[in-house]
Design a protein around this motif. Sequence first.
Motif, PDB file in Angstrom:
ATOM      1  N   ALA A 199       0.840  -1.204   0.000  1.00  0.00           N
ATOM      2  CA  ALA A 199       0.000   0.000   0.000  1.00  0.00           C
ATOM      3  C   ALA A 199       0.874   1.254   0.000  1.00  0.00           C
ATOM      4  O   ALA A 199       0.625   2.208  -0.753  1.00  0.00           O
ATOM      5  N   ALA A 200       1.924   1.258   0.834  1.00  0.00           N
ATOM      6  CA  ALA A 200       2.784   2.441   0.962  1.00  0.00           C
ATOM      7  C   ALA A 200       3.493   2.773  -0.342  1.00  0.00           C
ATOM      8  O   ALA A 200       3.868   3.931  -0.583  1.00  0.00           O
ATOM      9  N   ALA A 201       3.663   1.776  -1.194  1.00  0.00           N
ATOM     10  CA  ALA A 201       4.344   2.008  -2.479  1.00  0.00           C
ATOM     11  C   ALA A 201       3.590   3.042  -3.329  1.00  0.00           C
ATOM     12  O   ALA A 201       4.147   3.620  -4.256  1.00  0.00           O
ATOM     13  N   HIS A 202       2.323   3.296  -2.994  1.00  0.00           N
ATOM     14  CA  HIS A 202       1.513   4.257  -3.762  1.00  0.00           C
ATOM     15  C   HIS A 202       1.566   5.677  -3.164  1.00  0.00           C
ATOM     16  O   HIS A 202       0.757   6.529  -3.529  1.00  0.00           O
ATOM     17  N   ALA A 203       2.481   5.905  -2.223  1.00  0.00           N
ATOM     18  CA  ALA A 203       2.482   7.168  -1.464  1.00  0.00           C
ATOM     19  C   ALA A 203       2.486   8.417  -2.352  1.00  0.00           C
ATOM     20  O   ALA A 203       1.855   9.414  -2.015  1.00  0.00           O
ATOM     21  N   ALA A 204       3.206   8.364  -3.448  1.00  0.00           N
ATOM     22  CA  ALA A 204       3.338   9.579  -4.272  1.00  0.00           C
ATOM     23  C   ALA A 204       2.516   9.484  -5.564  1.00  0.00           C
ATOM     24  O   ALA A 204       2.684  10.326  -6.457  1.00  0.00           O
ATOM     25  N   ASP A 205       1.622   8.524  -5.636  1.00  0.00           N
ATOM     26  CA  ASP A 205       0.800   8.372  -6.855  1.00  0.00           C
ATOM     27  C   ASP A 205       0.069   9.679  -7.171  1.00  0.00           C
ATOM     28  O   ASP A 205      -0.537  10.300  -6.294  1.00  0.00           O
ATOM     29  N   GLY A 206       0.130  10.099  -8.408  1.00  0.00           N
ATOM     30  CA  GLY A 206      -0.619  11.268  -8.864  1.00  0.00           C
ATOM     31  C   GLY A 206       0.025  12.596  -8.500  1.00  0.00           C
ATOM     32  O   GLY A 206      -0.518  13.649  -8.821  1.00  0.00           O
ATOM     33  N   GLN A 207       1.165  12.568  -7.840  1.00  0.00           N
ATOM     34  CA  GLN A 207       1.817  13.819  -7.423  1.00  0.00           C
ATOM     35  C   GLN A 207       2.986  14.162  -8.349  1.00  0.00           C
ATOM     36  O   GLN A 207       3.686  13.267  -8.826  1.00  0.00           O
ATOM     37  N   VAL A 208       3.188  15.461  -8.557  1.00  0.00           N
ATOM     38  CA  VAL A 208       4.439  15.904  -9.159  1.00  0.00           C
ATOM     39  C   VAL A 208       5.385  16.089  -7.975  1.00  0.00           C
ATOM     40  O   VAL A 208       5.247  17.029  -7.191  1.00  0.00           O
ATOM     41  N   VAL A 209       6.300  15.147  -7.810  1.00  0.00           N
ATOM     42  CA  VAL A 209       7.122  15.130  -6.593  1.00  0.00           C
ATOM     43  C   VAL A 209       8.132  16.282  -6.628  1.00  0.00           C
ATOM     44  O   VAL A 209       8.815  16.496  -7.636  1.00  0.00           O
ATOM     45  N   ALA A 210       8.186  17.009  -5.522  1.00  0.00           N
ATOM     46  CA  ALA A 210       9.053  18.197  -5.447  1.00  0.00           C
ATOM     47  C   ALA A 210      10.520  17.799  -5.563  1.00  0.00           C
ATOM     48  O   ALA A 210      10.935  16.726  -5.103  1.00  0.00           O
ATOM     49  N   SER A 211      11.295  18.678  -6.155  1.00  0.00           N
ATOM     50  CA  SER A 211      12.728  18.456  -6.311  1.00  0.00           C
ATOM     51  C   SER A 211      13.427  19.776  -6.008  1.00  0.00           C
ATOM     52  O   SER A 211      13.095  20.802  -6.594  1.00  0.00           O
ATOM     53  N   ASP A 212      14.363  19.773  -5.077  1.00  0.00           N
ATOM     54  CA  ASP A 212      15.085  21.005  -4.772  1.00  0.00           C
ATOM     55  C   ASP A 212      16.478  20.658  -4.269  1.00  0.00           C
ATOM     56  O   ASP A 212      16.881  19.492  -4.306  1.00  0.00           O
ATOM     57  N   ILE A 213      17.200  21.668  -3.772  1.00  0.00           N
ATOM     58  CA  ILE A 213      18.588  21.402  -3.373  1.00  0.00           C
ATOM     59  C   ILE A 213      18.662  20.463  -2.163  1.00  0.00           C
ATOM     60  O   ILE A 213      19.690  19.880  -1.898  1.00  0.00           O
ATOM     61  N   HIS A 214      17.564  20.315  -1.431  1.00  0.00           N
ATOM     62  CA  HIS A 214      17.582  19.473  -0.234  1.00  0.00           C
ATOM     63  C   HIS A 214      17.316  18.014  -0.556  1.00  0.00           C
ATOM     64  O   HIS A 214      17.788  17.118   0.146  1.00  0.00           O
ATOM     65  N   ALA A 215      16.510  17.755  -1.577  1.00  0.00           N
ATOM     66  CA  ALA A 215      16.158  16.381  -1.933  1.00  0.00           C
ATOM     67  C   ALA A 215      15.613  16.383  -3.350  1.00  0.00           C
ATOM     68  O   ALA A 215      14.681  17.152  -3.637  1.00  0.00           O
ATOM     69  N   ASP A 216      16.195  15.529  -4.213  1.00  0.00           N
ATOM     70  CA  ASP A 216      15.618  15.484  -5.561  1.00  0.00           C
ATOM     71  C   ASP A 216      14.360  14.615  -5.549  1.00  0.00           C
ATOM     72  O   ASP A 216      14.036  13.965  -4.553  1.00  0.00           O
ATOM     73  N   ALA A 217      13.660  14.625  -6.670  1.00  0.00           N
ATOM     74  CA  ALA A 217      12.349  13.958  -6.715  1.00  0.00           C
ATOM     75  C   ALA A 217      12.473  12.456  -6.462  1.00  0.00           C
ATOM     76  O   ALA A 217      11.620  11.853  -5.800  1.00  0.00           O
ATOM     77  N   GLU A 218      13.559  11.856  -6.968  1.00  0.00           N
ATOM     78  CA  GLU A 218      13.702  10.407  -6.809  1.00  0.00           C
ATOM     79  C   GLU A 218      13.840  10.043  -5.319  1.00  0.00           C
ATOM     80  O   GLU A 218      13.178   9.137  -4.813  1.00  0.00           O
ATOM     81  N   TYR A 219      14.694  10.793  -4.629  1.00  0.00           N
ATOM     82  CA  TYR A 219      14.914  10.525  -3.198  1.00  0.00           C
ATOM     83  C   TYR A 219      13.652  10.822  -2.386  1.00  0.00           C
ATOM     84  O   TYR A 219      13.228  10.038  -1.539  1.00  0.00           O
ATOM     85  N   ARG A 220      13.039  11.953  -2.676  1.00  0.00           N
ATOM     86  CA  ARG A 220      11.851  12.352  -1.920  1.00  0.00           C
ATOM     87  C   ARG A 220      10.721  11.334  -2.119  1.00  0.00           C
ATOM     88  O   ARG A 220      10.040  10.956  -1.172  1.00  0.00           O
ATOM     89  N   GLY A 221      10.563  10.893  -3.377  1.00  0.00           N
ATOM     90  CA  GLY A 221       9.531   9.898  -3.664  1.00  0.00           C
ATOM     91  C   GLY A 221       9.808   8.595  -2.921  1.00  0.00           C
ATOM     92  O   GLY A 221       8.886   7.965  -2.366  1.00  0.00           O
ATOM     93  N   ALA A 222      11.064   8.189  -2.893  1.00  0.00           N
ATOM     94  CA  ALA A 222      11.428   6.947  -2.184  1.00  0.00           C
ATOM     95  C   ALA A 222      11.181   7.096  -0.685  1.00  0.00           C
ATOM     96  O   ALA A 222      10.670   6.173  -0.027  1.00  0.00           O
ATOM     97  N   MET A 223      11.512   8.273  -0.153  1.00  0.00           N
ATOM     98  CA  MET A 223      11.297   8.491   1.291  1.00  0.00           C
ATOM     99  C   MET A 223       9.805   8.596   1.631  1.00  0.00           C
ATOM    100  O   MET A 223       9.383   8.221   2.729  1.00  0.00           O
ATOM    101  N   ALA A 224       9.030   9.072   0.680  1.00  0.00           N
ATOM    102  CA  ALA A 224       7.569   9.115   0.913  1.00  0.00           C
ATOM    103  C   ALA A 224       7.051   7.700   1.152  1.00  0.00           C
ATOM    104  O   ALA A 224       6.218   7.465   2.040  1.00  0.00           O
ATOM    105  N   VAL A 225       7.562   6.766   0.392  1.00  0.00           N
ATOM    106  CA  VAL A 225       7.138   5.367   0.545  1.00  0.00           C
ATOM    107  C   VAL A 225       7.584   4.826   1.908  1.00  0.00           C
ATOM    108  O   VAL A 225       6.793   4.227   2.650  1.00  0.00           O
ATOM    109  N   VAL A 226       8.834   5.081   2.252  1.00  0.00           N
ATOM    110  CA  VAL A 226       9.374   4.558   3.523  1.00  0.00           C
ATOM    111  C   VAL A 226       8.610   5.134   4.720  1.00  0.00           C
ATOM    112  O   VAL A 226       8.186   4.400   5.631  1.00  0.00           O
ATOM    113  N   PHE A 227       8.393   6.457   4.714  1.00  0.00           N
ATOM    114  CA  PHE A 227       7.760   7.075   5.889  1.00  0.00           C
ATOM    115  C   PHE A 227       6.250   6.806   5.936  1.00  0.00           C
ATOM    116  O   PHE A 227       5.661   6.790   7.012  1.00  0.00           O
ATOM    117  N   THR A 228       5.668   6.560   4.785  1.00  0.00           N
ATOM    118  CA  THR A 228       4.257   6.149   4.781  1.00  0.00           C
ATOM    119  C   THR A 228       4.141   4.769   5.414  1.00  0.00           C
ATOM    120  O   THR A 228       3.249   4.517   6.237  1.00  0.00           O
TER     121      THR A 228
END
Length: 284
Positions: free
Chosen positions: A243-272
């Motif tokens: 279920a958590a694997a869908h954490a970022a479904d439908g979102q344009v995942v933010a990317s900035d100097i603190h975390a790129d989209a790939e990392y942020r998307g992966a962490m969304a799954v982990v923290f969900t």
Amino acid sequence: MIPAAFSYTRPASLAEALSLLAGASDGTKVINGGQSLLPLLKLRVAEVDRLIDIGRLGELQGIRPGADGGLVIGGAVPYTAVLASPLVAERCPLLAETIADIGDVQVRNRGTLGGSVAHADPASDLPAAMLALDASFVTRSSAGERVVAADGFFHGAFETDLRPDELLMELRIPGLAAGTGTAYRRLAQPASGYSLVGVAAVVRTDAGRVVDARVGITGVGEVAYRARAVETALLGGSSVADAAAHAADGQVVASDIHADAEYRGAMAVVFTRRAIEAATVRAG
Ligand SMILES: Cc1cc2nc3c(=O)[nH]c(=O)nc-3n(C[C@H](O)[C@H](O)[C@H](O)COP(=O)(O)OP(=O)(O)OC[C@H]3O[C@@H](n4cnc5c(N)ncnc54)[C@H](O)[C@@H]3O)c2cc1C
């Protein structure tokens, strides 16, 4: 930096505040705890002609019991008052867990729940909890009152359903049904402490089966959102990990100097996954 010049008014009553807002120009803004607005003014990212200080209005204070075991919290109540409230601890531990690590002591002493919700910073923690708790917000202008569900209130980064002449009067949080567990898990940016990812989970179980689930996520998309694909998968009997694997479904995942989209998307799954697991254990 020093902000551009502005005038400052502290209305003595709610009626005065609302009438000031009713006829206000675009350059008029409400100030509450000032923890988001003042830095923006000092950096000259925002400029105002006039500030209307609502922080001491009695009608925006107080934490009281709501219907069905819920809570009603005034729009100018600071984080520290919520953290110190036995009523919040008893009725909505998720709220205290979500705001416990916001900023530092000064930010928590001055920053308010109404200000956080009205500001709608994409990395704010509180909106995720408000979505997972199915909260609603009472707004008022001189034209009357509205009750707006949290789900639908956050339109985009720094954009909400609030109208320029409205005040956010109170946050209404429904009571939790028996068998419900809640949890907030966040990955903080080490320097600022803001959430790169923050996940609030509200899970109800019956005989070990998930019968209700709401998940609010902040820091990942343009603004906090309900992770409906996660909720649907959980209710459909998927494992928490699936279920958590869908954490970022439908979102344009933010990317900035603190975390790129790939990392942020992966962490969304982990923290969900972590938030749902913790909430499920607490559901009993
Ligand atoms: C150093 C620092 C660290 C922080 N870390 C975090 C963090 O980790 N997580 C997090 O979530 N937040 C963090 N914050 C942000 C903080 O939580 C918010 O600034 C605060 O909650 C906003 O509330 P305020 O009362 O200070 O709002 P203000 O700054 O007074 O106002 C913010 C905006 O909301 C509007 N507004 C305020 N109240 C109302 C109302 N009742 N009705 C209508 N409009 C209103 C104002 O016009 C303004 O546009 C941090 C802030 C600082 C300075």
